[in-house]
Write a protein that holds these residues in place. Structure first.
Motif, short mmCIF file in Angstrom:
data_model
loop_
_atom_site.label_atom_id
_atom_site.label_comp_id
_atom_site.label_asym_id
_atom_site.label_seq_id
_atom_site.Cartn_x
_atom_site.Cartn_y
_atom_site.Cartn_z
N GLY A 596 0.78 -1.23 0.00
CA GLY A 596 0.00 0.00 0.00
C GLY A 596 0.81 1.27 0.00
O GLY A 596 0.41 2.27 -0.58
N ASP A 597 1.98 1.25 0.66
CA ASP A 597 2.82 2.45 0.69
C ASP A 597 3.43 2.75 -0.68
O ASP A 597 3.78 3.89 -0.98
N TYR A 598 3.61 1.70 -1.49
CA TYR A 598 4.25 1.89 -2.80
C TYR A 598 3.23 1.98 -3.94
O TYR A 598 3.46 2.69 -4.93
N LEU A 599 2.13 1.26 -3.78
CA LEU A 599 1.09 1.26 -4.80
C LEU A 599 -0.25 1.53 -4.12
O LEU A 599 -1.05 0.62 -3.87
N PRO A 600 -0.52 2.81 -3.81
CA PRO A 600 -1.72 3.13 -3.05
C PRO A 600 -2.99 3.29 -3.90
O PRO A 600 -4.03 3.66 -3.37
N GLY A 601 -2.90 3.00 -5.16
CA GLY A 601 -4.00 3.31 -6.05
C GLY A 601 -4.88 2.12 -6.39
O GLY A 601 -4.96 1.13 -5.67
N VAL A 602 -5.52 2.22 -7.55
CA VAL A 602 -6.49 1.23 -8.01
C VAL A 602 -6.01 0.62 -9.32
O VAL A 602 -5.54 1.31 -10.22
N LEU A 603 -6.14 -0.70 -9.43
CA LEU A 603 -5.85 -1.42 -10.66
C LEU A 603 -7.16 -1.84 -11.31
O LEU A 603 -8.00 -2.49 -10.68
N THR A 604 -7.36 -1.42 -12.54
CA THR A 604 -8.53 -1.85 -13.33
C THR A 604 -8.06 -2.86 -14.37
O THR A 604 -7.05 -2.64 -15.02
N TRP A 605 -8.77 -3.96 -14.49
CA TRP A 605 -8.32 -5.01 -15.40
C TRP A 605 -9.51 -5.57 -16.20
O TRP A 605 -10.66 -5.46 -15.79
N SER A 606 -9.20 -6.14 -17.31
CA SER A 606 -10.22 -6.81 -18.13
C SER A 606 -9.54 -7.82 -19.04
O SER A 606 -8.37 -7.67 -19.39
N GLY A 607 -10.27 -8.84 -19.40
CA GLY A 607 -9.77 -9.85 -20.32
C GLY A 607 -10.94 -10.57 -20.96
O GLY A 607 -11.95 -10.83 -20.30
N GLY A 608 -10.81 -10.87 -22.24
CA GLY A 608 -11.92 -11.52 -22.91
C GLY A 608 -11.52 -12.15 -24.23
O GLY A 608 -10.41 -11.97 -24.73
N ILE A 609 -12.46 -12.89 -24.78
CA ILE A 609 -12.29 -13.49 -26.10
C ILE A 609 -13.44 -13.00 -26.99
O ILE A 609 -14.52 -12.67 -26.49
N PHE A 610 -13.20 -12.95 -28.29
CA PHE A 610 -14.22 -12.44 -29.21
C PHE A 610 -14.15 -13.20 -30.53
O PHE A 610 -13.11 -13.75 -30.90
#
Length: 812
Positions: A596-610
């Motif tokens: 948390g002290d080094y990466l205090p933010g938010v990670l948004t992720w997604s993955g899919g097939i089409f």
């Protein structure tokens, strides 16, 4: 209060729920969805079950702002913003994220950040990019079958004549947010591969004054200014951009001028906006060049001039009314006027033979087939003939959309429904002629003031008008079955009426009507907290354009978009798309407290097939008659693959990485004209037999991009981004006998320093590795120009070298 009961709608395009999110370090919800019209200004809204409440982002202590020490900018919303009720992949870039890479063109910023996007430099000028998303393109190049719809403020801006998209007309600094939407037929014709949706700024969303000037490599000089103001319920916004550039190949300079303005009024329950887009551009695009010339001189060109002048005037009036706490009404009316004058120096299919020893010279030239013509043998066959093709296109479109949306609870279930109708009427005038010329050693064709009128050879002046009438009626509904499960279903009826009227006779006269109902259905499910699964099935269609309908007979091919002939009908393209995937957000301090002290933010992720299957796909095919081509239905094709994306954001650092694999193949046995393909030349029939499984040309199978920006101090920021694109097969090699184009990677660096709170200086180092990307290639006839000797029949478009730029930005 009524305002608290206003709700965001899945089907209303894009509406950001702010609630002071940035200032409070919370994560706003951005709804991305289904229909062209949407709220233009953020308004408070209750969180729906589909959205969930805004969640806090852990914040790092930052120095207090002062004149000498500007505060760090607040954490930004992730560009891969997800509305979890949308059952397909959706990628959003905010204006701030778009401007991080500081590209003058929107398409450049899209290429450097958005998943699945690559650029084919068909024209040889970065201001005329062919934008490819998952193997579908939106291109300014006449004769390119279009597979993406592009919307600006709810208006479809694919031009009426050929559905082309002129990216140079889009005022990039005025974009508030861009979204790439997939698997949604509600965006109408051409959305078989998806839609690029642009929301523009207004005085409610952007206030202040910003002036930016830049200069650098290859004579680049560019600048922009934007100003926004709000006074009570009234607001105004104005943006202007200009660029001059000498280009990175001979005869490839450009001049760009663009303007966007908006005035608006917002009351307690209604909002209305009037806006204008103006542009006047001159672009020289030199096209692909023989690989042997490129190896000798990266600045080399094949034949010039190749230039176009584009002008645009677009006027729009749109508004929305909150009729009740659960009903919202939208409306739009617009007028768009586009004009283009194009000059294209080429080789020619006409030949003038020199006299045999002791014999008198022939009086007339002949065509490639050896048939006689009425063209005088001006030079007794002693010079290399060429041609200057000129076209003039004028398109005018007037249209409008009405839309209603309801967000309410029925029988205990939360439900959102949107329905509407759109109508666009377009008129186009097209004219073309060919001036005979000579090709000197510089390859700059010189006209001789003789205009070709050889109807028997398919080359004669053209004057034609075209009419387009596009009607769409659509509906989209999302039902919250449970707090975790949302199902979505909808459909759009498309009717395209297209007519051609020949002003020089009757050969081109004709009218066609294409209709289809395209459904969509899908679901999202919250598997875990902040982790969602989605799946959808959708269908879409693309009607042939007037240009394609006027050039579809292989027995009478055209110089694509230059000369039209009477043709057999084309079938409309029909497609279906299936998508499955997962996505979510992770608050790193909660999941990994030690980090948390080094990466205090938010990670948004997604993955899919089409997977998208096209039926009756339309391709532009070269003819056995040199220099000409035609459009044809090419059976079934398929684009399928995998897409993953990550985005991390905190107060100091924003970073992203994404990867797309696209496998684009033919699914039918077809015969295509390819006279310059070496195998076709070997057998002498001018055609190739394509079998199922063959790869489509000009589609990169792998695309990876990553980037980061970091605040070293409150005043000093550094950033970098890299793009890797795997090589594709060249145009005309649909049987895949030749080598792919080389894969390439480009690294860009940037830095900025805030001298005062209002004054910033910055530097850009683009393509620092000096990678000369070969993004597009094709075959050519090595014997077209008699005084040049070629052994390799491949041509390529070479990308720009290293560029170094410096600029200054003033804000107030």
């Amino acid at each position: 209060m009524a305002a608290k009961k206003q709700v965001s709608l899945v089907a209303l395009g894009i509406a950001i729920v702010s609630n002071g999110a940035l200032a409070q370090q919370t994560l706003p919800t951005i709804e991305v969805g289904g229909a062209p019209l949407r709220s233009t200004t953020p308004r408070p809204a209750r969180p729906s079950a589909a959205q969930g409440p805004s969640r806090p982002v852990a914040a790092r202590d930052t120095p207090a702002p002062s004149a000498a020490s500007p505060a760090l900018e607040p954490a930004e919303v992730s560009p891969v913003v997800i509305q979890y009720a949308v059952p397909s992949a959706t990628y959003t870039l905010s204006s701030k994220e778009l401007q991080k890479t500081r590209g003058f063109e929107f398409s450049e910023n899209l290429f450097r950040q958005s998943p699945g996007i690559s650029v084919n430099d068909v024209a040889g000028n970065p201001l005329q990019p062919e934008v490819d998303f998952r193997g579908f393109v939106a291109s300014p190049i006449a004769g390119t079958p279009q597979g993406l719809a592009v919307y600006q403020n709810g208006i479809r801006i694919n031009e009426a004549w050929g559905d082309n998209v002129y990216w140079d007309m889009i005022p990039s600094i005025a974009i508030d947010r861009s979204t790439v939407v997939t698997g949604n037929p509600l965006f109408g014709l051409n959305a078989i591969g998806g839609a690029v949706v642009l929301d523009m700024k207004n005085g409610f969303t952007w206030q202040g004054l910003e002036i930016d000037g830049r200069g650098g490599s290859r004579g680049r000089r560019q600048g922009y200014g934007q100003f926004g103001i709000q006074s009570g319920p009234y607001a105004a916004y104005l943006a202007m951009e200009a660029l001059g550039d000498n280009g990175y190949r001979y005869f490839s300079g450009a001049h760009i001028k663009r303007l966007y303005g908006d005035v608006g009024y917002r009351g307690d329950s209604a909002e209305i906006h009037a806006n204008v887009t103006l542009a006047g551009n001159k672009i020289n695009g030199t096209g692909p060049t023989a690989v042997e010339d490129v190896a000798r001189d990266p600045w080399a060109v094949y034949t010039v001039p190749q230039s176009q002048k584009n002008t645009l005037s677009m006027f729009d009036l749109n508004g929305n009314v909150q009729a009740s706490p659960t009903w919202k009404l939208f409306g739009d009316v617009h007028y768009r006027a586009f004009s283009q004058a194009r000059v294209d120096g080429n080789t020619t299919e006409f030949e003038c033979e020199p006299p045999e020893p002791g014999e008198a010279p022939e009086l007339f030239c002949e065509n490639d087939l050896g048939d006689p013509t009425s063209i005088p043998n001006f030079f007794n066959g002693q010079v290399q003939l060429g041609a200057i093709d000129r076209t003039w296109t004028r398109s005018r479109t007037i249209g409008g959309t009405v839309q209603a949306a309801n967000d309410d609870v029925y029988f205990g279930f939360h439900n959102k429904i949107t329905f509407g109708a759109s109508l666009d009427q377009g008129w186009s005038y097209f004219a073309a002629n060919q001036e005979l010329g000579i090709i000197p050693p510089t390859l700059s064709v010189i006209g001789i003031n003789y205009y070709v009128d050889e109807l028997a050879s398919g080359v004669a002046p053209v004057n034609v008008t075209a009419g387009n009438s596009y009607l769409g009626v659509y509906a989209l509904d999302t039902l919250d079955v449970t707090d975790r499960l949302k199902i979505t279903a909808g459909a759009r009826f498309n009717r395209a009426g297209i007519s051609l009227h020949d002003l020089r006779g009757t050969a081109l006269n004709g009218a066609d009507v294409f209709t289809r109902i395209n459904p969509v259905a899908g679901a999202t499910y919250e598997v875990l907290s902040n982790t969602f699964a989605y799946g959808s099935y959708s269908e879409a269609n693309r009607a042939p354009t007037p240009l394609e309908l006027g050039c579809s007979d292989p027995a009478r091919p055209c110089l694509i978009d230059t000369f039209l002939v009477a043709d057999p009908p084309l079938k409309q393209v029909e497609s279906n798309t299936t998508e499955f995937g997962m996505r979510g957000t992770v608050e790193i301090p909660k999941v990994l407290p030690a980090a948390g002290d080094y990466l205090p933010g938010v990670l948004t992720w997604s993955g899919g097939i089409f997977r998208t299957n096209n039926f009756n796909d339309i391709l532009a095919v070269p003819s056995t008659i040199n220099g000409r081509g035609y459009f044809t239905n090419a059976g079934s094709t398929r684009r399928e693959g995998v897409e993953v994306a990550l985005r991390y954001t905190d107060e100091r650092l924003s970073a992203y990485a994404n990867y797309t694999m696209t496998v684009a193949t033919f699914r039918s046995h077809i015969v295509l004209g390819a006279p310059d393909n070496p195998l076709a030349q070997l057998y002498g029939n001018g055609s190739i037999a394509v079998t199922p499984g063959a790869n489509l040309s000009s589609v990169a199978p792998h695309r990876f991009k990553a980037g980061a920006d970091y605040a070293v101090t409150p005043q000093w920021r550094v950033g970098a981004d890299v793009q890797y694109t795997a090589g594709s097969y060249i145009r005309g090699d649909e049987i895949n006998i030749g080598a792919r184009l080389p894969s390439y990677a480009m690294l860009n660096l940037r830095t900025s320093y805030q001298i005062t709170p209002n004054l910033q200086v910055y530097g850009l180092f683009e393509n620092i590795t000096n990678t000369r990307a070969r993004t597009f290639g094709t075959w050519f006839d090595t014997n077209d120009i008699a005084f040049l000797t070629y052994t390799n029949p491949r041509m390529v478009s070479l990308g720009p070298p290293t560029g170094i730029y410096g600029g200054i930005k003033f804000t107030y």
